[in-house]
Design a protein around this motif. Structure first.
Motif, short mmCIF file in Angstrom:
data_model
loop_
_atom_site.label_atom_id
_atom_site.label_comp_id
_atom_site.label_asym_id
_atom_site.label_seq_id
_atom_site.Cartn_x
_atom_site.Cartn_y
_atom_site.Cartn_z
N ALA A 1 85.85 51.23 83.52
CA ALA A 1 86.62 52.32 83.80
C ALA A 1 87.85 52.87 82.75
CB ALA A 1 87.92 52.48 85.45
N ILE A 2 87.51 53.85 81.79
CA ILE A 2 88.29 54.75 80.90
C ILE A 2 89.05 55.73 81.20
CG2 ILE A 2 87.57 55.84 78.75
CD1 ILE A 2 85.50 54.47 78.67
N ILE A 3 91.00 56.00 81.71
CA ILE A 3 91.59 56.05 81.64
C ILE A 3 92.23 56.91 80.99
CG2 ILE A 3 92.60 56.55 83.88
CD1 ILE A 3 91.48 54.03 85.11
N ASN A 4 92.58 58.60 81.49
CA ASN A 4 93.55 58.70 80.25
C ASN A 4 94.86 58.43 81.18
OD1 ASN A 4 95.46 60.87 79.74
ND2 ASN A 4 93.86 61.63 78.67
N SER A 5 95.52 58.54 79.37
CA SER A 5 97.16 57.42 79.98
C SER A 5 98.78 58.48 81.08
CB SER A 5 97.61 57.11 78.76
OG SER A 5 97.58 58.19 77.69
N ARG A 6 97.85 59.23 80.86
CA ARG A 6 98.74 60.19 81.77
C ARG A 6 99.32 59.49 83.45
NH1 ARG A 6 97.31 64.66 84.87
NH2 ARG A 6 95.55 65.78 84.97
N LEU A 7 97.66 59.40 83.86
CA LEU A 7 97.51 58.21 85.20
C LEU A 7 97.38 57.28 85.25
CD1 LEU A 7 93.52 60.07 85.66
CD2 LEU A 7 96.07 60.88 87.06
N THR A 8 97.86 56.30 86.12
CA THR A 8 98.46 54.50 86.77
C THR A 8 98.05 54.40 88.08
OG1 THR A 8 100.39 53.56 86.06
CG2 THR A 8 100.68 55.66 87.35
N GLY A 9 97.99 53.35 88.10
CA GLY A 9 97.51 53.30 89.32
C GLY A 9 96.05 52.72 89.46
#
Length: 647
Positions: free
Chosen positions: A185-193
């Motif tokens: 998973a590559i996720i923008n740091s504006r998202l957490t959890g």
């Protein structure tokens, strides 16, 4: 001389002979290949071309296809690679119209029991690949072994029987294990959890929480096609092109698959199991109260029974439809027994089937649709208006009963996201075929979700034309999430992970399934086991894994991950890169004893050879003589071939 001394000397002499003999032979062959200057093996020049079937859009397959082809061409095979879209790819695999094809196990919770049980279905690629097993082995005997182990109640006996199954198919060189597949998973740091999923295509996006910016999130998920193309009809009771990941967001089952293989309550809060007098099992489920479908219909036992009536009607229980795994095969009865509150479901099996609860966690087909979404509403007859895909037509059983597939009228489950809308377009391929794709699919938060409602209000699944476009969108911030395998080449994933100038976080899940190369015994020249062994010994998987797959994927030796139930077994011979064996197997004539020598060497146990009072020593010297003789014969062939080329 004392007997003990004789035994000791025989053991040491035998052990040393076993260890040294293959080295002598292999060194001779290696020197031979170097001195003749043979870069390709002419002995396979008359072998029919090998058809290599690949899925268009699978980034990792596209990255390593040329590596595999070059390895096989180096030993003289001609390889014809065919990249097909998902529908054509599935069609050719189901028909057995391929020689080689990348495949993969299904991972938790399917491995190994449901994966091997599915080999019974005639449209399963493994079913086709196992058709010409080397006598006395047979596909029919293997399927009998599988059915037997799935009903074995004694854990120790079950372990022994599984080991015998693994050894049985392994010796046929039909599946070459390549690498362990990890969900990235590559996720923008504006998202957490972030939390990893527990089965293939389980992307728990509903646990992500926006900590800045919009509560609308865009995602490019891993799909059956590699890169996402369409969610299909979003029908919970049928298969392709319906995508696992989206069905998993919309629909739920009685139980779900949790960390470490735990069976976790979902639409059932609790259950009990008891034996039945006729040798089966009775499962009593207490259903979760106060759950609503997205359309407002209540979840209760009548809704559950309606779904089961449709999924398990008539011919749908056969292997070609839903009977590829155990629940449809062994479930004989399902009833609502609590008339007062309609929240108790009783399911009874015909035999004791140990994976029953585990199979209830599958993403399809046992997920629950709102009664209002059946073709004719809550009163839809499972035989005249079944929820199966309309394109399946009318299905007839051996007893003459028919099931008419009418499809569904709405996309309505109980999951954390509800389907909202889609934007579609038509793509024209290079051969002028037209394919319908989803450019964007929108899901909305289920505010009435019985669990914790998602922090994401709107989830948009976005289609991109290429892996390069996905990477660019991640880097410029227009795409929030890439989740899944085969979306980006592995090397691109590690390149992003190494960058310090992005707002992207990279998460690597554990190995959940193994990628394989499937060798179809039903297609010449792969109906010859020595051709199959040549192929598996010619492929340098460690080389292309290191070169092309990003450095976070590891080579594997077994078909199934070792942490799957009953899969932690050591299998011989090892199907690893060994160019000497590949050449010897290629250049053997029909009456040549060198193939027997290779097979004897592969199946021998070095330690055991030292225990036989001199007889194993003699046998190993015979094997060595065969190796050396074959090497000299091969030298003559290669020198002659090279001379002919130079002339």
């Amino acid at each position: 001389m004392k007997i003990g001394t004789v035994l000791t000397n025989s053991f040491l002499f035998g052990y040393a002979s076993a260890a040294v003999t293959p080295v002598i032979a292999n060194r001779h062959l290696r020197d031979l290949l170097l001195t003749t200057g043979a870069s390709k093996n002419s002995c396979n020049a008359d072998v029919p071309p090998i058809d290599f079937l690949l899925l268009k859009g699978d980034a990792n397959a596209e990255a390593i296809e040329d590596e595999v082809r070059e390895d096989l061409e180096a030993v003289g095979f001609t390889v014809n690679s065919r990249f097909l879209n998902k529908n054509d790819f599935n069609r050719d695999r189901a028909a057995g119209d391929f020689g080689l094809s990348f495949s993969e196990t299904w991972g938790s919770p399917y491995d190994p029991h449901s994966y091997v049980s599915a080999w019974e279905a005639e449209d399963n690629a493994n079913h086709r690949a196992l058709v010409n097993m080397t006598v006395p082995a047979s596909r029919e005997e293997l399927l009998r072994m599988i059915e037997d182990v799935l009903q074995e109640q004694d854990r120790n006996e079950r372990r022994k029987k599984w080991k015998a199954i693994h050894e049985y198919y392994h010796r046929q060189a039909v599946m070459l294990p390549l690498w362990g597949r990890r969900i990235v998973a590559i996720i923008n740091s504006r998202l957490t959890g972030y939390e990893s999923g527990h089965q293939q295509f389980d992307f728990p996006v509903h646990r992500l929480v926006p900590v800045s910016g919009s509560d609308t999130v865009t995602i490019s998920p891993g799909a059956l096609t590699g890169r996402f193309e369409t969610v299909g009809n979003l029908d919970p009771h049928t298969y392709n092109p319906n995508e696992f990941f989206s069905n998993n967001w919309v629909y739920e089952g009685l139980v779900s698959y949790g960390e470490g293989g735990q069976i976790v309550p979902s639409l059932a809060e609790s259950w009990t199991v008891e034996d039945t007098p006729d040798g089966g099992s009775k499962y009593t489920f207490q259903l979760r109260a106060n759950v609503l479908f997205h359309d407002g219909a209540p979840w209760n036992c009548q809704a559950a029974k309606l779904n089961l009536d449709h999924i398990l009607a008539g011919a749908l229980r056969t292997p070609v439809w839903h009977g590829w795994y155990g629940v449809p095969k062994y479930l004989k009865d399902w009833q609502c027994t609590d008339i007062d509150n309609d929240m108790e479901l009783v399911m009874t099996t015909s035999v004791k089937y140990y994976p029953f609860l585990q199979e209830l966690t599958f993403i399809r087909p046992l997920r629950f649709l709102s009664p209002n979404a059946f073709a004719e509403g809550p009163n839809s007859d499972p035989y005249t208006a079944n929820s199966c895909e309309r394109g399946w037509g009318t299905l007839e059983s051996d007893d003459g009963t028919t099931v008419v597939c009418a499809g569904i009228s709405n996309i309505t489950g109980t999951g954390p996201f509800a389907y909202d809308s889609r934007v579609t377009s038509i793509l024209t391929t290079g051969d002028f075929d037209e394919t319908s794709v989803d450019d964007e699919v929108v899901f909305k938060r289920n505010d009435n979700y019985w669990g914790q409602p998602p922090g994401i209000a709107t989830l948009k699944v976005v289609r991109y034309d290429s892996a390069q476009d996905i990477e660019a969108a991640l880097l410029d911030g227009s795409l929030d999430v890439m989740w899944g395998d085969g979306v980006l080449p592995a090397r691109a994933v590690t390149d992003i992970d190494d960058r310090e100038d992005t707002n992207l976080q990279v998460f690597y899940g554990d190995d959940i399934q193994n990628v394989l190369l499937l060798l179809n015994t039903g297609r010449p020249p792969l109906d010859d086991i020595n051709v199959r062994k040549t192929i598996v010994h010619a492929i340098q998987k460690n080389r292309f894994i290191d070169k092309e797959l990003g450095g976070y994927l590891d080579a594997v030796d077994n078909v199934f991950p070792r942490d799957m139930p009953y899969c932690d077994v050591d299998l011989t011979p090892r199907w690893d890169y060994d160019i000497e064996k590949a050449i010897l197997l290629s250049c053997a004539s029909d009456d040549d004893s060198s193939v027997s020598a290779v097979n004897a060497a592969e199946n021998s146990n070095t330690l055991a050879l030292g225990l036989g009072l001199g007889i194993p020593c003699f046998l190993m010297f015979v094997v060595a003589a065969m190796y050396v003789k074959k090497s000299r014969d091969l030298e003559a062939k290669l020198v002659t071939s090279n001379s002919a080329v130079q002339a």
